[in-house]
Design an enzyme around this catalytic site. Sequence first.
Site, short mmCIF file in Angstrom:
data_model
loop_
_atom_site.label_atom_id
_atom_site.label_comp_id
_atom_site.label_asym_id
_atom_site.label_seq_id
_atom_site.Cartn_x
_atom_site.Cartn_y
_atom_site.Cartn_z
N GLU A 140 58.32 -19.35 -5.40
CA GLU A 140 58.73 -20.38 -5.83
C GLU A 140 59.12 -19.23 -6.97
O GLU A 140 58.79 -19.52 -8.18
CB GLU A 140 56.90 -20.35 -5.87
CG GLU A 140 55.58 -21.08 -5.29
CD GLU A 140 54.79 -21.44 -5.17
OE1 GLU A 140 54.38 -21.76 -6.30
OE2 GLU A 140 53.97 -22.01 -4.28
N GLU B 103 53.53 -22.64 2.00
CA GLU B 103 52.04 -22.60 1.68
C GLU B 103 51.85 -24.19 1.48
O GLU B 103 52.46 -25.04 1.70
CB GLU B 103 52.10 -22.30 0.61
CG GLU B 103 52.09 -20.93 -0.02
CD GLU B 103 51.83 -19.81 -1.35
OE1 GLU B 103 51.89 -21.30 -2.32
OE2 GLU B 103 52.77 -19.28 -1.54
#
Lengths: 496, 496, 496, 496
Positions: free
Chosen positions: A158, A275
Amino acid sequence: MLASSDYTRSKRSSQFNYSIGTGRLGLALQEEYMNHLREVQTRIGFQYIRGHGLFHDDIGIYQEVETEGRTEVFYNFTYIDRIFDSFLAIGLKPFLELGFMPEKLKSSEETVFYWKGNITPPKTPKKWAQLVEATLVHFIERYGFDEVVTWPIEVWNEPNLTNFWKDADQAAYFELYKLTAMTVKAIDARLQVGGPAICGGSDHWVDDFLTFCKKENVPVDFFSRHAYTSKPPVKTADYYYQALEPPKDMLDQFTSVRKQIDAQGFKHLPFYITEFNTSYSPINPVHDTLVNASYLASILVNASDSVDGFSYWTFSDVFEEAGIPKSLFHGGFGMLALHGIKKPTYHLYEFFSQLGDSELYRDDSLYLTERIDGTLVALAWNYSDEKGDVDERLIEFALANQSKAVFVQKERLTESDGNPWRTWQQLGRPRFPSQDQIERIKKTMMPKVETMQLAPGSVSVTHKLAKNEVCLITCLPVDDETSSYRDLDDSKITSY
Amino acid sequence: MLASSDYTRSKRSSQFNYSIGTGRLGLALQEEYMNHLREVQTRIGFQYIRGHGLFHDDIGIYQEVETEGRTEVFYNFTYIDRIFDSFLAIGLKPFLELGFMPEKLKSSEETVFYWKGNITPPKTPKKWAQLVEATLVHFIERYGFDEVVTWPIEVWNEPNLTNFWKDADQAAYFELYKLTAMTVKAIDARLQVGGPAICGGSDHWVDDFLTFCKKENVPVDFFSRHAYTSKPPVKTADYYYQALEPPKDMLDQFTSVRKQIDAQGFKHLPFYITEFNTSYSPINPVHDTLVNASYLASILVNASDSVDGFSYWTFSDVFEEAGIPKSLFHGGFGMLALHGIKKPTYHLYEFFSQLGDSELYRDDSLYLTERIDGTLVALAWNYSDEKGDVDERLIEFALANQSKAVFVQKERLTESDGNPWRTWQQLGRPRFPSQDQIERIKKTMMPKVETMQLAPGSVSVTHKLAKNEVCLITCLPVDDETSSYRDLDDSKITSY
Amino acid sequence: MLASSDYTRSKRSSQFNYSIGTGRLGLALQEEYMNHLREVQTRIGFQYIRGHGLFHDDIGIYQEVETEGRTEVFYNFTYIDRIFDSFLAIGLKPFLELGFMPEKLKSSEETVFYWKGNITPPKTPKKWAQLVEATLVHFIERYGFDEVVTWPIEVWNEPNLTNFWKDADQAAYFELYKLTAMTVKAIDARLQVGGPAICGGSDHWVDDFLTFCKKENVPVDFFSRHAYTSKPPVKTADYYYQALEPPKDMLDQFTSVRKQIDAQGFKHLPFYITEFNTSYSPINPVHDTLVNASYLASILVNASDSVDGFSYWTFSDVFEEAGIPKSLFHGGFGMLALHGIKKPTYHLYEFFSQLGDSELYRDDSLYLTERIDGTLVALAWNYSDEKGDVDERLIEFALANQSKAVFVQKERLTESDGNPWRTWQQLGRPRFPSQDQIERIKKTMMPKVETMQLAPGSVSVTHKLAKNEVCLITCLPVDDETSSYRDLDDSKITSY
Amino acid sequence: MLASSDYTRSKRSSQFNYSIGTGRLGLALQEEYMNHLREVQTRIGFQYIRGHGLFHDDIGIYQEVETEGRTEVFYNFTYIDRIFDSFLAIGLKPFLELGFMPEKLKSSEETVFYWKGNITPPKTPKKWAQLVEATLVHFIERYGFDEVVTWPIEVWNEPNLTNFWKDADQAAYFELYKLTAMTVKAIDARLQVGGPAICGGSDHWVDDFLTFCKKENVPVDFFSRHAYTSKPPVKTADYYYQALEPPKDMLDQFTSVRKQIDAQGFKHLPFYITEFNTSYSPINPVHDTLVNASYLASILVNASDSVDGFSYWTFSDVFEEAGIPKSLFHGGFGMLALHGIKKPTYHLYEFFSQLGDSELYRDDSLYLTERIDGTLVALAWNYSDEKGDVDERLIEFALANQSKAVFVQKERLTESDGNPWRTWQQLGRPRFPSQDQIERIKKTMMPKVETMQLAPGSVSVTHKLAKNEVCLITCLPVDDETSSYRDLDDSKITSY
């Protein structure tokens, strides 16, 4: 009623168990963690496991030691070998996420999580590249090239968020990606490298990243993104509370990103959701509830057209991002709560593992599949985000012209069955439950199983779904041996 | 409603797990047998195990070998050591039943059972006595005197039946008993010997046996008898079908025999029911059903005043008296069916093992007990031998002045829960079920668990028992920690 | 030769397995740690386990949380419950060492070890006392008072060293001890509290501490001290190298401290050596070698007169005080190296667990004991700190007038047997060994076993001890059954 | 010395683990049997398991039941399913031997063995054919055709002996074979059927059988024969004693039979030795000794040119052909004695499982192989049937131009190592050993392991073989990491 003429047979895709998410890899040294992982692996079975912290200092691969006033680098593989040995021993391959930054390589102090993963670029990029190289070369020596070539290598996590990458600096990430990807390919061009592991909400990164790769001629073997569906939180002292976007919202994101990738000329690039979950918070009670399972049923059934692999975040509440769990149930991501207690989402995955190889039908509350042996396996769910009672939802589907009787088995998750969170509440929400309390909770963690036999003929199955119920319905043709018992007469048994 | 003023606290006697019956001891060499026994021992826990065939030729203790034309006796303890080692390793002591007759010691050909246990007196009584002596001396050498002195030694099995003892010859039995008892006591007077292990229907043997012992000055350390409650059978090709006498009938037999023993001047003699069940037939389907459990609930609750120890016949369907089982369910005695499938009677015993140490109340459908920690544990059952539907039976009992909330857990055995026999029927009664079928049956073998929390105050618990339901109700005071969670508000969770 | 007239029978004291030391308690969450502990507990069996870090932040009992601007204390028992549950499940009781200082209670920054245990007094003594109280009360609630009252409670670790207690400030320690002891006794006067857990070299603390307790009327239920025998180190990049004082030196320390305790009027105070080993360094290769075992043989045999309980530091190389182990063998304290490899000191302890209940004789290389069943068990060792070869040491002892033959079994630890460190060297000292290398090393980790039968008569046993050999010799009277085999003639077997 | 120029690389054939023999299949219900089989399968690993008694009445497949005066056949698969389930669960496939005759199908009374296997032709051949068909069809239903098609189906056992086939009537056997083979092929022509499972000494059956098949057009998919090497026995009360023919004798038999098969025009027919050992007697002590292993080393190394698969008779002393074992060691065939004690022959097989994939060299006492990773693995043995001492045999072989050091590991079986039979003798030959005795024996059941490191260069390995020693020598190139340890100096360690 759904008639068998409504069915269209196609091969079922099974991305649901591509990978499983885990808290930082260092936790894999723990016994309770491994007990949970063995349970999940035995009953569900994943191909990969992905988590943060490969380069974190609790595993401690990157070390600097002083020798006669000179600093030398020492790579310590003691713990990561133990961890990967234990994964491979139960048939799980690492999905490598390269990060975060070792203390001795950090360029500044920013960290993420209770366990303080450093999120800054390497102070010395060359030492980062050497670390990546040494680590991969070690894995190849230990596990063999044929094994390691099957492990996707994802660069960082991220980087589009300031929590995870200093200033969410895109240029800095692309630089890191390029350096890392080049280092990987220099070892062997067949190793698979990818990224950018972005979370939702910044999908311009899709174009930016792929454009960068094309322009700079940087290798990319897969594209990865995350997906959570929760709205802004109400934060209280112990919890995050969040409303959820409708499932369609998340499904649309998948389609949209896939289109972006294709439009950039990467039609054959695998697209992994490395995820996903409802909420991104490890202290949101929704994860402990039934609604988490019913929500995700929609996602897993319907996303397969655009996504090549999912990694549910995470298999276990053995997890420390928000600190050491303060209570048995605390809103953790885990399929399994502490003490190996199975939450509804665990069962959702276990239901998926029972589905057939062919898909016959799907809509927003029903998924019909068939096994090779002719068993029909249906997943039904009744997602609702309304407060209070909602009407039961009737589902009904045909089994075409059965010459045999049919054994029907329903495995039901409802508020009162397969819902250990509720039992824990009834026990007074004990933070540190006794063995006796744990056993009582476990007695209520399994789905309710209902069985019946339907007579031969054109059979149909009916079921009324309670609010947020998730139900697996297995319909098995019966080879009836009753007539082989001579003079059988149950009515001669007392009380029958 | 039962008020707490109706309760009278007394110590609960716990003869239910004194001993467990088993098919012939030679079966204890088998892996499935031991798996079942470990399961039973882990979850219930018995003190003793009693079965036939200690001297049968499949264990082969008594051997005669030829040496240079001379016959020598050789005692082979290879198998019995393996068996008793495995019992003691899981905390089970042998309750020795001396019999049947080894092939080489038989006086004639009569046998009992598919496995042909010889039921005749010894051809040479002295060799029988030597066999008994050698065997006991070997046990003392191997396991120590302190251990073996705790093993009751019972002489033969059901000598009052022609099936089990040639011509049911009482005089011959008394002779065998005397010889055996004298042999035992000659080793060490502290060893415990008893008999006569008669079945019901010949209770004149009680007086006859004890009179004989007194008159002949023969030692007797305990009195043993069996109890089955079934009426004459309807025999079909595969099954025995039998009606059952009411539970009171069996309870009266216990009282009556105890009185006979006392009247003979043996008030302090322990009285063991070394076999009991509903039917005495290993092919009576009643053993597989719920009614077996509800019937025996009455017996185990109410017989404790007159009986010092029970031995349920038997823990497992690994059993061969009527031949090798021809089907998964076949009317066997076992608490556990083949493949470790738990029948209702297994759960009845498991429920008993959860009861408290104090007894508060009992009647013909309710048994209230209390644990040291204040947990109230109730067993409720609704025995009925009527065909067809019967009314539910309402039970209701008070928990006096609770200052805390109460967690109530009901574990229910009904026709549709904890009843794998029914699932097997729905699957078409597969004789040799596949792994998949076994797993589906196992998914339905556990009791249904219902939980709730009752608010503090003068609390009462209500339950409606279905026909033949057996239900364990646990009432646990709750230490409520809910207020320790700051800003807790479940209504902020999606859909709650 | 030692004659049986030289023997004096007395009851053997068995302080060797009073307790076992462990790296910080947080490591007990790990699977490899628990695997090692189960191995040690199964084969040796200790009563207690003692280690640092009960209050360290990796277990995280002491937490402060913000609620609406107010700081509240929260005690988190999630991890310590898991740890103590797992100890008690294998029959190990905690020997509580209270320390080090939680981050939020520290008064300054000083820490010890790679894992940074804070060694400063509490910023707010009252909060320390509340932490001690809350923790003990929680243990009593969870495990019962009857259990917890058997756990010794030791205040801090080595306060006489600046590494472990800021400035080694004696007055500050006595203050902490007093506050803690008073807090403990306020919960229940029967709880056992003690200290001061000093290391050697500062034995004036013995008098100081006991004088303080008397003067201030502070409770003390046991006295604890540590003992290491190594001289000042030669430090290299990876290792500490140290010479050892002779065993007599350590033995004299025990006697001397016992005398000090007695002289202070505490004759009945138990005296525990809560840590001991050759070297105090976790990177001293001596711990991996045979000499470590032969040295400690002397200590454990001869110290029993003055010491009431030992705690060997430590059972496993799962240990992080000097960082994550950089190599399979690295000089760690463990009886077991990584991967469960048994070092000579493990076997020394296993030998001790085989000794008899009576002591017959001891000197500086031989210890004769006898079991209740008449088996003679001798421990022999040949400690030498000389470089190069030394002469074998002959030991010889009588077995008086044996009417039976004697089976003699020697279990030998030498440079070439039971010495996996040497095999690892031969394999090129692999830092992160492969499974194949681990298996090869394990094949050489067991003692060499030699057996023979000695004919009946006045039997004597002879053995030549190699340098630093440790040897267990078991002499078992033989009940010879050979004559029961008819026509036995081994010479008829091919090649015999 | 053997130079590397003497080596010729070829692919090593590995028929040694094609199959493993077992006592009658009914014993596979036993726990100790399965424990032994799991041990053997884990450490060695066989493809098939072959034993007698598939149709014996203890498994009881063939049943006749009376219904209303009519006899019906009932096939009971309860036990055989349990047995085959347990084999397949550990990766073992059945090598089906069809026999002996069920009680209800026998044509007369002749039996073989203590357990009375009936050896007569079927009274009603059609019922035999139906039994074969029903059994195979059941296996296909339960395990799938793809599985069952890989199971060889052998018709009967040693029909050339009167012990095993009434009158050793060849014509009757051929008739049975034809009927059975036709029945098998009628189910599916791909099923593999063969025979005649003769023992040695009647090799005219080779020609007779194959001629018959050709002439009558009877299918045959493999040829099977047995091989034992013992001369006529000296029978005593408890044992058979027999001298052995030289290994060459057995090897010549294999070559000779292979030639006969080829000469009959069956060059492509697989030739299986479905039983072999030194002696054919289950009470010949040779099986417990080292000489058994050294003898068989020759056979397994040198027979691979003519034989396609071996089945060592048998893996375990859980065996009843000569009755229940009368003693721990009793001359049984087992690789494993009772209580899981490993005999030398077990280790021989374990050594074979460690050999490399390439063969470099073989003679009558040395077998050199190489693994893919370059490890050289040598098996050396020194078979001698002479009484008394013999000279050690020196073996010496080169490792060509090693650039690295070499780690050499010798695993030695000698009279004093890996020879639990000798320890048992020293303990007085206890028939029914105590747990303590078993543990002492087990401590001596493993090979002695010697290790060393040889310096780089043109390395040669030397070993002196004791009489009948069997030794596995592994030579592993060393990747030496010693130089990566900074300032390493073992001489600084006390006493080094």
